[in-house]
Scaffold this motif. Structure first.
Motif, short mmCIF file in Angstrom:
data_model
loop_
_atom_site.label_atom_id
_atom_site.label_comp_id
_atom_site.label_asym_id
_atom_site.label_seq_id
_atom_site.Cartn_x
_atom_site.Cartn_y
_atom_site.Cartn_z
N GLU A 75 0.82 -1.37 0.08
CA GLU A 75 0.06 -0.04 -0.18
C GLU A 75 0.95 1.17 -0.07
N GLU A 76 1.86 1.32 0.74
CA GLU A 76 2.92 2.40 0.94
C GLU A 76 3.47 2.59 -0.81
N TRP A 84 4.29 10.07 -7.11
CA TRP A 84 5.08 10.24 -8.18
C TRP A 84 4.76 10.32 -9.48
N LEU A 85 3.73 9.79 -10.08
CA LEU A 85 3.45 9.93 -11.35
C LEU A 85 2.44 11.11 -11.62
N SER A 86 1.41 11.49 -10.67
CA SER A 86 0.71 12.57 -10.86
C SER A 86 1.43 13.86 -10.56
N GLY A 87 2.47 13.84 -9.56
CA GLY A 87 2.97 15.11 -9.07
C GLY A 87 4.58 15.14 -9.55
N GLU A 88 5.69 14.49 -9.10
CA GLU A 88 6.78 14.80 -9.51
C GLU A 88 7.02 14.53 -11.33
N LEU A 163 3.50 12.87 0.61
CA LEU A 163 3.10 11.55 1.21
C LEU A 163 2.25 12.04 2.72
N SER A 164 2.63 13.16 3.12
CA SER A 164 2.05 13.63 4.43
C SER A 164 0.35 14.05 4.31
N ILE A 165 -0.06 14.08 3.29
CA ILE A 165 -1.27 14.42 2.97
C ILE A 165 -2.28 13.55 3.47
N SER A 186 3.25 19.20 11.44
CA SER A 186 4.19 18.13 10.78
C SER A 186 4.21 18.32 9.38
N SER A 187 3.07 18.55 8.59
CA SER A 187 3.02 18.69 7.25
C SER A 187 3.64 20.17 6.78
N LYS A 188 3.55 21.00 7.46
CA LYS A 188 3.95 22.30 7.24
C LYS A 188 5.62 22.35 7.54
#
Length: 424
Positions: A75-76, A84-88, A163-165, A186-188
């Motif tokens: 799952e991770e 990765w595909l949709s972002g970076e 990933l923190s989302i 933590s996300s900030k």
């Protein structure tokens, strides 16, 4: 653009003595600009087409490469690959497509405009521009290693931030106020680290691109002064091409930035290519406790230990029936059923957070599960793997599916993990 600079320079030379000839060259100047903008518009379309093509091929290649190793189907890794595909990957390849066309356009612009200025203004002033370009290249080469380190760091920090989302989502919707505040804070911190990497790159980029121009402008003014003193007629041509000269410095600045971005993108693309191999695989066998996990043949009640079951010839036509994987929590039941899937690529696997086949209609988790289970009736797979298929079903629906599986098991192999452990 280089031709337009040449024509406007000639128009400036002729304006005092031959005004009609000057007007003729002015007309050629506008014609060259017209052609340049037509080509620019066409390039915008091909930039988009190139970016789309790059991402589509990378998207397919990455998923094909990942599918070759079932051990990374965690799952991770699923979340990491989606992000990765949709972002970076999407943003990097979009930048790469645009940057590739952009840098070609800018460099050709600089080269041909410099040639035009050489013809119009002479070697001294054109030499200053060439000096500016060479200084820019030297600074870029000296900063190559630093840019590579920043590129790699930027990609890592961006993925960590994305990933923190998921953690924020669960905390703000299902946690208390304290846990929600912690997740956001933590996300900030993770996002701030990513933004600082971008800012450090931008500072380096501007130093590299601005320094050569700041050095070259005083030299250009000095050489222009002496040229006008020695040739008063040159002032017309100089005034005519002065805006284009300033624009050329802007293009050198843009060329330097684009080159540093290309260097940055090169390092980022190298990491895109290595993404599949960076995913951590899951060792199924080491997580199966042979003493605590067993398999029950439902029809006969025969108990088979996990390792012995893994050696059964499930592909043979004579093997049919239902098999229930049993064991305590953490003993490796899910690891066993996933290991079986890794050895039988044509098997169908249904489990928590797994959706196989067409999209389901919106509804509760139980309704979606019923839809998935019903699709088994149309399946051609001989081996069907089910991980806690009854977890979200009421007793009535559970019994109906149970009867359906028993019928399927007459000609197929059903290997299952039960949540409620009821076999009719």
């Amino acid at each position: 653009m280089g031709l337009s600079t040449y024509f406007i320079g000639l128009a400036g030379e002729k304006v005092a003595m031959l005004p009609m000839e000057s007007f003729y060259y002015t007309g050629l100047f506008f014609f060259a600009i017209f052609i340049a903008y037509l080509l620019g518009s066409a390039s915008l379309f091909y930039r988009v087409k190139l970016s789309n093509d790059l991402w589509e091929k990378y998207y397919q290649k990455t998923l094909i490469d990942i599918s070759k190793d079932h051990s990374i189907s965690t799952e991770e890794n699923k979340r990491s690959t989606q992000l990765w595909l949709s972002g970076e990957a999407l943003s990097t390849l979009d930048e790469a497509g645009f940057a590739f066309i952009e840098i070609l356009a800018i460099y050709f612009n600089v080269i041909f405009t410099t040639i035009a200025l050489f013809v119009i203004l002479g070697a001294e002033l054109a030499g200053v521009i060439v000096f500016c370009m060479c200084l820019s290249v030297m600074l870029l080469y000296a900063s190559k290693g630093k840019i590579g380190l920043i590129a790699s760091s930027m990609q890592n920090e961006k993925l960590v931030a994305l990933l923190s989302i998921g953690k924020i989502w669960d905390n703000i919707f299902y946690g208390d106020k304290k846990s929600s505040q912690w997740a956001l804070a933590s996300s900030k911190k993770k996002i701030d680290v990513y933004f600082k990497k971008i800012e450090s790159y931008k500072i380096l980029e501007q130093i590299i691109s601005c320094a050569p121009i700041l050095v070259s402008i005083p030299l250009l003014v000095l050489f222009s002064y002496y040229q006008v003193l020695n040739n008063s007629l040159a002032i017309g041509a100089m005034v005519a091409v002065l805006p284009r000269t300033l624009q050329l410095f802007q293009n050198i600045h843009a060329a330097s930035m684009s080159t540093s971005q290309i260097m940055l993108l090169k390092n980022k693309i190298q990491k895109l290519d290595a993404f599949s191999s960076s995913l951590t695989g899951y060792d199924y066998l080491s997580n199966i406790d042979n003493e605590k996990v067993s398999v029950i043949e439902v029809a006969s009640g025969r108990i088979i230990n996990a390792h012995a079951f893994m050696e059964l010839g499930l592909e043979t036509k004579n093997t049919t029936g239902r098999y229930l994987i049993s064991g305590s929590n953490g003993a490796g039941k899910s690891s066993l059923i996933k290991y079986i899937k890794s050895k039988h690529p044509d098997a169908l696997f249904f489990g928590p957070n797994i959706q196989v086949g067409k999209d389901t209609n919106s509804g509760s988790t139980g309704q979606k599960q019923l839809y998935q289970m019903a699709s088994l009736l149309n399946s051609d797979s001989r081996i069907i793997l089910l991980d806690e298929w009854d977890a979200n079903l009421d007793e009535s629906n559970m019994k109906n599916i149970d009867n359906m599986l028993s019928a399927l098991a007459e000609n197929n192999i059903i290997i299952e993990i039960r949540h409620k452990r009821m076999i009719s």
